[in-house]
Each structure stands twice: as structure tokens, then as C-alpha cells.
Design an enzyme around this catalytic site. Structure first.
Site, PDB file in Angstrom:
ATOM      1  N   LYS A   1      29.202  -6.191  23.725  1.00  0.00           N
ATOM      2  CA  LYS A   1      28.860  -7.617  23.610  1.00  0.00           C
ATOM      3  C   LYS A   1      27.825  -7.815  22.496  1.00  0.00           C
ATOM      4  CE  LYS A   1      29.760  -8.050  28.503  1.00  0.00           C
ATOM      5  NZ  LYS A   1      30.117  -9.077  29.430  1.00  0.00           N
TER       6      LYS A   1
ATOM      7  N   SER B   1      32.344  -5.569  35.931  1.00  0.00           N
ATOM      8  CA  SER B   1      31.340  -4.891  36.771  1.00  0.00           C
ATOM      9  C   SER B   1      31.666  -3.437  37.109  1.00  0.00           C
ATOM     10  CB  SER B   1      31.104  -5.678  38.062  1.00  0.00           C
ATOM     11  OG  SER B   1      30.440  -6.884  37.767  1.00  0.00           O
TER      12      SER B   1
ATOM     13  N   GLU C   1      34.365 -14.776  27.572  1.00  0.00           N
ATOM     14  CA  GLU C   1      33.142 -15.353  26.979  1.00  0.00           C
ATOM     15  C   GLU C   1      33.477 -16.146  25.709  1.00  0.00           C
ATOM     16  OE1 GLU C   1      30.847 -11.742  26.941  1.00  0.00           O
ATOM     17  OE2 GLU C   1      30.594 -11.861  29.115  1.00  0.00           O
TER      18      GLU C   1
ATOM     19  N   ASN D   1      32.508  -2.304  25.842  1.00  0.00           N
ATOM     20  CA  ASN D   1      32.257  -3.597  25.194  1.00  0.00           C
ATOM     21  C   ASN D   1      30.739  -3.853  25.183  1.00  0.00           C
ATOM     22  OD1 ASN D   1      32.128  -6.230  24.349  1.00  0.00           O
ATOM     23  ND2 ASN D   1      33.033  -7.105  26.204  1.00  0.00           N
TER      24      ASN D   1
ATOM     25  N   GLU E   1      40.504  -9.013  33.388  1.00  0.00           N
ATOM     26  CA  GLU E   1      39.082  -9.186  33.648  1.00  0.00           C
ATOM     27  C   GLU E   1      38.847 -10.497  34.405  1.00  0.00           C
ATOM     28  OE1 GLU E   1      36.563  -6.696  30.801  1.00  0.00           O
ATOM     29  OE2 GLU E   1      36.839  -8.624  29.849  1.00  0.00           O
TER      30      GLU E   1
ATOM     31  N   GLY F   1      29.979  -9.141  35.024  1.00  0.00           N
ATOM     32  CA  GLY F   1      28.519  -9.183  35.134  1.00  0.00           C
ATOM     33  C   GLY F   1      27.980  -9.564  36.502  1.00  0.00           C
TER      34      GLY F   1
ATOM     35  N   HIS G   1      38.604 -12.642  25.090  1.00  0.00           N
ATOM     36  CA  HIS G   1      37.578 -12.380  26.113  1.00  0.00           C
ATOM     37  C   HIS G   1      37.119 -13.712  26.714  1.00  0.00           C
ATOM     38  CE1 HIS G   1      33.929 -11.094  28.122  1.00  0.00           C
ATOM     39  NE2 HIS G   1      34.382  -9.856  28.028  1.00  0.00           N
TER      40      HIS G   1
HETATM   41  C1  PEP Z   1      33.232  -7.446  29.887  1.00  0.00           C
HETATM   42  O1  PEP Z   1      32.545  -8.432  29.614  1.00  0.00           O
HETATM   43  O2  PEP Z   1      34.219  -7.143  29.221  1.00  0.00           O
HETATM   44  C2  PEP Z   1      32.820  -6.619  31.032  1.00  0.00           C
HETATM   45  C3  PEP Z   1      33.678  -5.789  31.525  1.00  0.00           C
HETATM   46  O3  PEP Z   1      31.537  -6.842  31.473  1.00  0.00           O
HETATM   47  P1  PEP Z   1      30.757  -6.153  32.700  1.00  0.00           P
HETATM   48  O4  PEP Z   1      31.234  -4.728  32.824  1.00  0.00           O
HETATM   49  O5  PEP Z   1      29.319  -6.207  32.303  1.00  0.00           O
HETATM   50  O6  PEP Z   1      31.068  -6.938  33.907  1.00  0.00           O
END
Ligand code: PEP
Length: 240
Positions: A8, A201, A97, A6, A164, A170, A95
């Protein structure tokens, strides 16, 4: 195993060069093994990326879509059909976000139905906040997200669920193996046996710890997926 990159809101045309390293690595890696890599770049890169990845082991997905199948007066939005038309095979929906921007479970349900109708496969994201985790509300939250998000969807074979936890995205934090194992099973049982991935992460340093559990179908990778070396490392270590 699934590996979803992803990206983003990162990346321009020059970022496409970074995929070459991953393609080179995949040429000789576990040729007979089922490995599914899906790059989800910003919408501006879906078309050039899918052209670059034609006839390779990598598919392309989008990061969101509109809930309406038909064209219409929705400034700034893209229908799943439009995404499919430029080469996307998958779309991320729900997601955190985007939920933070106001997406509700009901809207997410409409988007999932619309994407499936348009012929896209769906990566459906769910997860709890840190407050919910601390208050022992994780399962309650996931149950609600699954129930409403998958409402009236009978055929689920084209849906992959990405668990998630919001506190993990993050932050560098990941769930404890025992907890994650239990939650992955919980989600699988309540989703009609969809594939279930973990995201939050994931990086080359913690992937071995995550791999201790054997019930996860793969990973969704945000930050680390923009660096081809890190992505390759994560993939390699997932098969040790
Ligand atoms: C995400 O936002 O889908 C994600 C997995 O982010 P990160 O790996 O940066 O935590």
C-alpha cells in the site's frame, strides 16, 4: 502457491533492507516447489526493488496503472508500459481502496486490457462490502465485477484474481472456511479457470485456519507483509 505483498502507501528506500530476511529464508525453503512471491511496493520503490530482486525467487508488481497505453497529458498517472520499463512484472488492478476513490468496473476493464497489452500480468481484485454480505448479495456483486472487469478478454492466462472482501481488509476478520471454499470455486468457474487468491487480514495467527480449504492458489497480504518475520511465518505455515 502465490504470496502477494501489498505494501500500500507505506515504505521508503530504507524499507528495502527488510527484504533480505525473506530472501535468506527462501534460499533453502522448498527449492523444488512452485512458490511465487510478488512484492507490490509504492511506485517510487519499484525500480530499486526490482534491481535488488534480480535473479531471485521474488518478482515485483505495481499497485495500479492508467488505462492508456500511450504517453499523454495525465498528471500523476503511470502507464503499464512505464511500470514494466522500471522492472514491474505484475500490476494490482481494482483494489477496493481504489474503487472507493471512484474506479468503476468499466474503467478497471480498460486498465486490465491495457496492462495485458503492455506485457504485465494482472492481479485483479474483487470483493463485497459488509452490507452486501449481510444482504446475501455477495455472488451477485462478484459476478458483476467479473463480468464487466473481464469483458472481451479472451486470453486469461496472465490474470490472477484476488478475492478480497472489503469487510475483511484491515479489520482482523476473515471468512468462514466453508463460505470461502464456495466463493473461491464460484470465482474460478466464472473467470475461465484463473488462479484465485484470498486477501483480507491474512496473518500468522489465522493462516492455518485459512489453509483448511484446499482450493485457494495463494494469498494477498497487506499489513502483515510489511514485517518480514510475519510474511515468512505465513509462507512457512502455508506448507504445513
Ligand atoms: C489488501 O489491502 O490487499 C490486504 C490484503 O490488506 P490486509 O492484509 O491489511 O487486510
Amino acid at each position: 502457491m502465490y504470496f502477494i505483498a501489498n505494501w500500500k502507501m507505506f515504505g521508503g528506500l530504507n524499507s528495502l533492507n527488510s527484504i533480505h530476511k525473506v530472501l535468506k529464508f527462501l534460499k533453502n525453503f522448498r527449492k523444488n516447489k512452485k512458490i511465487k512471491i510478488i512484492y507490490c511496493p509504492p511506485s517510487t520503490l519499484i525500480n530499486p526493488m526490482s534491481k535488488k530482486l534480480k535473479n531471485t525467487r521474488i518478482d515485483v508488481g505495481a499497485q495500479n496503472c492508467h488505462q492508456n497505453q500511450n504517453y499523454g497529458a495525465f498528471t500523476g498517472s503511470i502507464t503499464p508500459f512505464m511500470l514494466k520499463n522500471v522492472g514491474a512484472k505484475y500490476v494490482i488492478i481494482g483494489h477496493s481502496e481504489n474503487r472507493q476513490e471512484g474506479e468503476t468496473d468499466r474503467l478497471i476493464n480498460m486498465k486490465i486490457k491495457c496492462a495485458l497489452k503492455s506485457g504485465l500480468k494482472v492481479i485483479f481484485c474483487i470483493g463485497e462490502t459488509s452490507k452486501e454480505k449481510k444482504g446475501n448479495k455477495t455472488k451477485q456483486k462478484l459476478n458483476r465485477q467479473l463480468k464487466i472487469g473481464l469483458n472481451k478478454i479472451k486470453i486469461k492466462k496472465n490474470i490472477i484474481i484476488a478475492y478480497e472482501p472489503i469487510w475483511s481488509i484491515g479489520s482482523g476478520l476473515i471468512p468462514k472456511s466453508k463460505e470461502l471454499f464456495e466463493i473461491i470455486n464460484f470465482i474460478r468457474n466464472r473467470s475461465g479457470n484463473c488462479k484465485v487468491l484470498y486477501g483480507g487480514s491474512v496473518n500468522p495467527k489465522n493462516i492455518s485456519e485459512l489453509n483448511v480449504i484446499n482450493n485457494v492458489d495463494g494469498y494477498m497480504i497487506g499489513g502483515a507483509s510489511q514485517d518480514p518475520k510475519k510474511l515468512i511465518d505465513i509462507i512457512k505455515k502455508s506448507y504445513i
